[in-house]
Design a protein around this motif. Sequence first.
Motif, PDB file in Angstrom:
ATOM      1  N   PRO A  49      21.169 -34.926 -19.477  1.00  0.00           N
ATOM      2  CA  PRO A  49      20.649 -34.809 -18.114  1.00  0.00           C
ATOM      3  C   PRO A  49      20.302 -33.360 -17.778  1.00  0.00           C
ATOM      4  O   PRO A  49      21.046 -32.441 -18.120  1.00  0.00           O
ATOM      5  N   VAL A  50      19.174 -33.206 -17.145  1.00  0.00           N
ATOM      6  CA  VAL A  50      18.798 -31.878 -16.629  1.00  0.00           C
ATOM      7  C   VAL A  50      18.700 -32.007 -15.109  1.00  0.00           C
ATOM      8  O   VAL A  50      17.993 -32.866 -14.585  1.00  0.00           O
ATOM      9  N   SER A  69      33.463 -37.222 -15.641  1.00  0.00           N
ATOM     10  CA  SER A  69      33.691 -36.125 -14.690  1.00  0.00           C
ATOM     11  C   SER A  69      32.933 -34.876 -15.119  1.00  0.00           C
ATOM     12  O   SER A  69      33.462 -33.762 -15.081  1.00  0.00           O
ATOM     13  N   ALA A  70      31.698 -35.077 -15.555  1.00  0.00           N
ATOM     14  CA  ALA A  70      30.911 -33.965 -16.089  1.00  0.00           C
ATOM     15  C   ALA A  70      29.932 -33.383 -15.072  1.00  0.00           C
ATOM     16  O   ALA A  70      29.188 -32.467 -15.395  1.00  0.00           O
ATOM     17  N   VAL A  71      29.948 -33.921 -13.856  1.00  0.00           N
ATOM     18  CA  VAL A  71      29.112 -33.326 -12.807  1.00  0.00           C
ATOM     19  C   VAL A  71      29.973 -32.294 -12.090  1.00  0.00           C
ATOM     20  O   VAL A  71      31.055 -32.610 -11.583  1.00  0.00           O
ATOM     21  N   LEU A  72      29.510 -31.067 -12.080  1.00  0.00           N
ATOM     22  CA  LEU A  72      30.299 -29.959 -11.539  1.00  0.00           C
ATOM     23  C   LEU A  72      30.049 -29.788 -10.047  1.00  0.00           C
ATOM     24  O   LEU A  72      28.902 -29.912  -9.585  1.00  0.00           O
ATOM     25  N   LEU A  73      31.125 -29.496  -9.334  1.00  0.00           N
ATOM     26  CA  LEU A  73      31.028 -29.294  -7.885  1.00  0.00           C
ATOM     27  C   LEU A  73      31.588 -27.950  -7.484  1.00  0.00           C
ATOM     28  O   LEU A  73      32.490 -27.410  -8.138  1.00  0.00           O
ATOM     29  N   ASP A  74      31.072 -27.442  -6.378  1.00  0.00           N
ATOM     30  CA  ASP A  74      31.697 -26.329  -5.675  1.00  0.00           C
ATOM     31  C   ASP A  74      31.897 -26.849  -4.255  1.00  0.00           C
ATOM     32  O   ASP A  74      30.919 -26.990  -3.515  1.00  0.00           O
ATOM     33  N   THR A  79      26.807 -28.397  -8.521  1.00  0.00           N
ATOM     34  CA  THR A  79      26.344 -27.101  -9.036  1.00  0.00           C
ATOM     35  C   THR A  79      25.777 -27.188 -10.458  1.00  0.00           C
ATOM     36  O   THR A  79      25.128 -26.260 -10.916  1.00  0.00           O
ATOM     37  N   GLY A  80      26.050 -28.270 -11.153  1.00  0.00           N
ATOM     38  CA  GLY A  80      25.537 -28.346 -12.519  1.00  0.00           C
ATOM     39  C   GLY A  80      26.171 -29.462 -13.305  1.00  0.00           C
ATOM     40  O   GLY A  80      26.885 -30.313 -12.759  1.00  0.00           O
ATOM     41  N   ILE A  81      25.925 -29.442 -14.587  1.00  0.00           N
ATOM     42  CA  ILE A  81      26.461 -30.447 -15.513  1.00  0.00           C
ATOM     43  C   ILE A  81      27.334 -29.720 -16.537  1.00  0.00           C
ATOM     44  O   ILE A  81      26.939 -28.678 -17.067  1.00  0.00           O
TER      45      ILE A  81
END
Length: 112
Positions: A49-50, A69-74, A79-81
Motif C-alpha cells: 500500500p502507498v 496493526s501496520a497503519v501508523l497513527l499520531d 501518518t503512514g504504513i
Amino acid sequence: MNPSRGAAFIEREASVTLPWTEMAEAGLIPQGGTAARVKTGAWRTGSMPVLELSRCIHCLRCWIWCPDSAVLLDGEKVTGIDYDHCKGCGICAQVCPPKVHAIEMVPEGGEA
Ligand code: SF4
Ligand code: SF4
C-alpha cells in the motif's frame, strides 16, 4: 515407516501414536508482545500500500481493519504504513472511502 518420507512427516506420524502426555510441547507463547518482534512485512509478496496523505481524511477505517496493526497513527491522525509489519493484504485500500482513495496498492518496489 517409509524411509522416502520427510523427517517432519515421520516425526508427526510417530507422535500421533503417542498418548498426549508424552507428545512434545509446541506453540508455546512465552510472553506477551512477541508479535511485534516478528517482521511480517518480510512475508509480503506482490503489492504494497502507498498512502497519499494529502487525500486522507483520517477516518481511521484502514487503522481499524488492518489485521497487522501496520497503519501508523499520531494521536487520531494517520501518518503512514509500517512496512516492517504490513503483509500487503490490501484491506486498507479496500476500506478507504472510494471518494477519498488515499491508499493505492502498487507492485512491490513500484510507485503509485
Ligand atoms: S496492506 Fe494489509 S497489512 Fe498492509 S497496511 Fe494495508 S491492511 Fe495492513
Ligand atoms: S481509510 Fe483512507 S481516508 Fe480513512 S484514514 Fe485510512 S487512508 Fe485516510
